[in-house]
Design a protein around this motif. Sequence first.
Motif, PDB file in Angstrom:
ATOM      1  N   VAL A 145       3.561   9.378   4.214  1.00  0.00           N
ATOM      2  CA  VAL A 145       4.859   8.886   3.723  1.00  0.00           C
ATOM      3  C   VAL A 145       5.873   8.862   4.859  1.00  0.00           C
ATOM      4  N   ILE A 146       5.897   9.898   5.677  1.00  0.00           N
ATOM      5  CA  ILE A 146       6.828   9.945   6.811  1.00  0.00           C
ATOM      6  C   ILE A 146       6.559   8.782   7.760  1.00  0.00           C
ATOM      7  N   GLU A 147       5.289   8.496   8.027  1.00  0.00           N
ATOM      8  CA  GLU A 147       4.955   7.367   8.899  1.00  0.00           C
ATOM      9  C   GLU A 147       5.416   6.046   8.298  1.00  0.00           C
ATOM     10  N   MET A 148       5.252   5.889   6.977  1.00  0.00           N
ATOM     11  CA  MET A 148       5.705   4.665   6.312  1.00  0.00           C
ATOM     12  C   MET A 148       7.213   4.513   6.413  1.00  0.00           C
ATOM     13  N   ILE A 149       7.928   5.596   6.215  1.00  0.00           N
ATOM     14  CA  ILE A 149       9.389   5.558   6.315  1.00  0.00           C
ATOM     15  C   ILE A 149       9.808   5.181   7.730  1.00  0.00           C
ATOM     16  N   MET A 150       9.143   5.745   8.713  1.00  0.00           N
ATOM     17  CA  MET A 150       9.461   5.426  10.112  1.00  0.00           C
ATOM     18  C   MET A 150       9.211   3.939  10.402  1.00  0.00           C
ATOM     19  N   GLU A 151       8.148   3.380   9.850  1.00  0.00           N
ATOM     20  CA  GLU A 151       7.856   1.957  10.045  1.00  0.00           C
ATOM     21  C   GLU A 151       8.951   1.086   9.425  1.00  0.00           C
ATOM     22  N   VAL A 152       9.355   1.427   8.210  1.00  0.00           N
ATOM     23  CA  VAL A 152      10.411   0.651   7.520  1.00  0.00           C
ATOM     24  C   VAL A 152      11.719   0.746   8.297  1.00  0.00           C
ATOM     25  N   GLU A 153      12.060   1.940   8.755  1.00  0.00           N
ATOM     26  CA  GLU A 153      13.287   2.112   9.530  1.00  0.00           C
ATOM     27  C   GLU A 153      13.244   1.321  10.827  1.00  0.00           C
ATOM     28  N   ALA A 154      12.085   1.260  11.462  1.00  0.00           N
ATOM     29  CA  ALA A 154      11.948   0.500  12.710  1.00  0.00           C
ATOM     30  C   ALA A 154      12.100  -1.000  12.451  1.00  0.00           C
TER      31      ALA A 154
END
Length: 53
Positions: free
Chosen positions: A41-50
Amino acid sequence: MGVAVAQERCSQKPLSTADGWDLPSCLKNEIKRECQRLWQVIEMIMEVEAEQR
């Protein structure tokens, strides 16, 4: 701290109770799976933020 480093730390920490008893292997495995899910989930959030930048 990078995500990969945090994931590695999560899988390497010894799991025991506050009074020093080892957790049963089934509980250790469940905690590790939950930790992996959280990092996904943290990786997904980081991708969306990027993508939003």
